[in-house]
Design a protein around this motif. Structure first.
Motif, PDB file in Angstrom:
ATOM      1  N   TYR A 105       0.843  -1.195   0.000  1.00 56.92           N
ATOM      2  CA  TYR A 105       0.000   0.000   0.000  1.00 56.92           C
ATOM      3  C   TYR A 105       0.878   1.244   0.000  1.00 56.92           C
ATOM      4  N   GLU A 106       0.267   2.369  -0.377  1.00 57.90           N
ATOM      5  CA  GLU A 106       0.940   3.665  -0.309  1.00 57.90           C
ATOM      6  C   GLU A 106       0.560   4.320   1.012  1.00 57.90           C
ATOM      7  N   TRP A 107       1.552   4.786   1.758  1.00 59.05           N
ATOM      8  CA  TRP A 107       1.330   5.389   3.071  1.00 59.05           C
ATOM      9  C   TRP A 107       1.774   6.838   3.050  1.00 59.05           C
ATOM     10  N   THR A 108       1.097   7.679   3.810  1.00 56.89           N
ATOM     11  CA  THR A 108       1.517   9.070   3.945  1.00 56.89           C
ATOM     12  C   THR A 108       1.944   9.283   5.392  1.00 56.89           C
ATOM     13  N   GLY A 109       3.171   9.671   5.572  1.00 56.76           N
ATOM     14  CA  GLY A 109       3.669   9.923   6.912  1.00 56.76           C
ATOM     15  C   GLY A 109       4.113   8.657   7.617  1.00 56.76           C
ATOM     16  N   PRO A 110       4.544   8.820   8.853  1.00 58.17           N
ATOM     17  CA  PRO A 110       5.063   7.678   9.621  1.00 58.17           C
ATOM     18  C   PRO A 110       3.950   6.892  10.303  1.00 58.17           C
ATOM     19  N   VAL A 111       4.322   5.776  10.877  1.00 57.60           N
ATOM     20  CA  VAL A 111       3.444   5.028  11.772  1.00 57.60           C
ATOM     21  C   VAL A 111       3.834   5.445  13.189  1.00 57.60           C
ATOM     22  N   CYS A 112       2.855   5.786  13.996  1.00 53.98           N
ATOM     23  CA  CYS A 112       3.103   6.256  15.360  1.00 53.98           C
ATOM     24  C   CYS A 112       2.328   5.389  16.343  1.00 53.98           C
ATOM     25  N   GLY A 113       2.769   5.405  17.568  1.00 55.19           N
ATOM     26  CA  GLY A 113       2.064   4.668  18.608  1.00 55.19           C
ATOM     27  C   GLY A 113       3.014   4.159  19.664  1.00 55.19           C
ATOM     28  N   GLN A 148      -0.996   4.164  14.810  1.00 53.68           N
ATOM     29  CA  GLN A 148      -1.731   5.097  13.955  1.00 53.68           C
ATOM     30  C   GLN A 148      -0.912   5.318  12.693  1.00 53.68           C
ATOM     31  N   ALA A 149      -1.588   5.285  11.556  1.00 55.38           N
ATOM     32  CA  ALA A 149      -0.944   5.546  10.273  1.00 55.38           C
ATOM     33  C   ALA A 149      -2.027   5.982   9.291  1.00 55.38           C
ATOM     34  N   THR A 150      -1.602   6.513   8.154  1.00 58.42           N
ATOM     35  CA  THR A 150      -2.539   6.945   7.129  1.00 58.42           C
ATOM     36  C   THR A 150      -2.173   6.264   5.817  1.00 58.42           C
ATOM     37  N   VAL A 151      -3.146   5.584   5.232  1.00 54.04           N
ATOM     38  CA  VAL A 151      -2.941   4.843   3.989  1.00 54.04           C
ATOM     39  C   VAL A 151      -3.741   5.518   2.877  1.00 54.04           C
ATOM     40  N   ARG A 152      -3.221   5.432   1.639  1.00 59.98           N
ATOM     41  CA  ARG A 152      -3.936   5.967   0.477  1.00 59.98           C
ATOM     42  C   ARG A 152      -4.594   4.790  -0.237  1.00 59.98           C
ATOM     43  N   LEU A 153      -5.925   4.880  -0.390  1.00 62.44           N
ATOM     44  CA  LEU A 153      -6.700   3.802  -1.001  1.00 62.44           C
ATOM     45  C   LEU A 153      -7.581   4.350  -2.113  1.00 62.44           C
ATOM     46  N   PRO A 154      -7.920   3.514  -3.098  1.00 64.53           N
ATOM     47  CA  PRO A 154      -8.891   3.941  -4.107  1.00 64.53           C
ATOM     48  C   PRO A 154     -10.309   3.830  -3.536  1.00 64.53           C
ATOM     49  N   CYS A 155     -11.137   4.798  -3.884  1.00 55.89           N
ATOM     50  CA  CYS A 155     -12.539   4.769  -3.462  1.00 55.89           C
ATOM     51  C   CYS A 155     -13.227   3.571  -4.110  1.00 55.89           C
ATOM     52  N   SER A 156     -14.086   2.909  -3.365  1.00 50.86           N
ATOM     53  CA  SER A 156     -14.791   1.731  -3.869  1.00 50.86           C
ATOM     54  C   SER A 156     -15.851   2.081  -4.909  1.00 50.86           C
ATOM     55  N   ARG A 157     -16.236   3.351  -5.000  1.00 54.45           N
ATOM     56  CA  ARG A 157     -17.258   3.750  -5.971  1.00 54.45           C
ATOM     57  C   ARG A 157     -16.678   4.484  -7.175  1.00 54.45           C
ATOM     58  N   CYS A 158     -15.729   5.408  -6.948  1.00 53.19           N
ATOM     59  CA  CYS A 158     -15.241   6.236  -8.061  1.00 53.19           C
ATOM     60  C   CYS A 158     -13.766   6.002  -8.380  1.00 53.19           C
ATOM     61  N   ALA A 159     -13.057   5.211  -7.589  1.00 51.21           N
ATOM     62  CA  ALA A 159     -11.649   4.850  -7.792  1.00 51.21           C
ATOM     63  C   ALA A 159     -10.671   6.003  -7.543  1.00 51.21           C
ATOM     64  N   ALA A 160     -11.129   7.128  -7.008  1.00 50.33           N
ATOM     65  CA  ALA A 160     -10.218   8.229  -6.686  1.00 50.33           C
ATOM     66  C   ALA A 160      -9.406   7.877  -5.443  1.00 50.33           C
ATOM     67  N   LEU A 161      -8.110   8.161  -5.468  1.00 49.66           N
ATOM     68  CA  LEU A 161      -7.280   7.910  -4.296  1.00 49.66           C
ATOM     69  C   LEU A 161      -7.628   8.905  -3.199  1.00 49.66           C
ATOM     70  N   HIS A 162      -7.689   8.403  -1.968  1.00 51.81           N
ATOM     71  CA  HIS A 162      -7.976   9.255  -0.824  1.00 51.81           C
ATOM     72  C   HIS A 162      -7.250   8.703   0.395  1.00 51.81           C
ATOM     73  N   SER A 163      -7.048   9.562   1.381  1.00 58.61           N
ATOM     74  CA  SER A 163      -6.339   9.160   2.598  1.00 58.61           C
ATOM     75  C   SER A 163      -7.304   8.582   3.621  1.00 58.61           C
ATOM     76  N   VAL A 164      -6.903   7.463   4.225  1.00 63.51           N
ATOM     77  CA  VAL A 164      -7.715   6.803   5.239  1.00 63.51           C
ATOM     78  C   VAL A 164      -6.867   6.660   6.505  1.00 63.51           C
ATOM     79  N   PRO A 165      -7.226   7.374   7.580  1.00 65.61           N
ATOM     80  CA  PRO A 165      -6.467   7.208   8.829  1.00 65.61           C
ATOM     81  C   PRO A 165      -6.820   5.888   9.504  1.00 65.61           C
ATOM     82  N   LEU A 166      -5.801   5.187   9.976  1.00 65.34           N
ATOM     83  CA  LEU A 166      -5.996   3.928  10.691  1.00 65.34           C
ATOM     84  C   LEU A 166      -5.627   4.127  12.153  1.00 65.34           C
ATOM     85  N   HIS A 167      -6.455   3.632  13.037  1.00 64.65           N
ATOM     86  CA  HIS A 167      -6.193   3.630  14.488  1.00 64.65           C
ATOM     87  C   HIS A 167      -6.383   2.182  14.929  1.00 64.65           C
ATOM     88  N   LEU A 168      -5.280   1.523  15.231  1.00 69.21           N
ATOM     89  CA  LEU A 168      -5.322   0.091  15.509  1.00 69.21           C
ATOM     90  C   LEU A 168      -4.877  -0.215  16.927  1.00 69.21           C
TER      91      LEU A 168
END
Length: 168
Positions: A30-38, A56-76
């Motif tokens: 996957y494409e990630w923006t910034g570091p992984v923190c925690g 915590q990290a932020t991943v870039r994913l394609p939208c499931s409807r329009c395929a545009a890349l967008h940032s998705v913050p993860l909190h695990l």
């Protein structure tokens, strides 16, 4: 994500806390923006260790409807069993009926990169939307309906479903 904390973990009740603020380990796909923190706490439990904490990290994913890349913050939150075994020893990865704990020892250094990589990959959602009201793509011409409307007729019905029109 290497830590010289081995001395803190070898006692009968060994514990150590590892702050995480590093680039995302390679090999996630996957494409990630910034570091992984925690933070990950390692606690001795018999022959193995319990790794618990949060990432915590932020991943870039394609939208499931329009395929545009967008940032998705993860909190695990994580709670995994790991082992003080050498990462490059083949027996550390032998298949057993019970999954073997992730080995985290590299020489005399604890390396949490593989644990973090696996947790991030498991935490990436299978589907995501660029925004809740995403209109997606036109199924006929492929136009992104979030940008402009298309000229396709919305009244076109699949001929196989034409008989259902009579039910209305």
């Amino acid at each position: 994500m290497n830590y010289r904390i081995l001395g803190q973990l070898v006692g009968p009740q060994g514990t150590a806390v590892c702050p995480i603020d590093d680039p995302v380990p390679p090999g996630t796909g996957y494409e990630w923006t910034g570091p992984v923190c925690g933070q990950i706490a390692l606690e001795k439990q018999g022959d193995d260790l319990l790794a618990s904490g949060h990432l915590q990290a932020t991943v870039r994913l394609p939208c499931s409807r329009c395929a545009a890349l967008h940032s998705v913050p993860l909190h695990l939150d994580l709670k995994e069993t790991v082992a003080l075994r050498q990462i490059d020893e083949p027996q550390a990865y032998e298949e057993e009926e019970v999954p073997a704990p992730i080995p985290i020892l590299e020489g005399d250094v604890v390396d949490l990169s593989e644990l973090v990589r696996q947790m991030l990959v498991l935490g990436v959602p299978a589907r995501s939307l660029c925004r809740p009201d995403c209109r997606g793509l036109c199924p006929t011409c492929g136009q992104d309906l979030n940008q402009t409307a298309c000229d396709c007729s919305a009244q076109e019905i699949d001929p196989r479903l034409e008989a259902l029109r009579d039910l209305l």
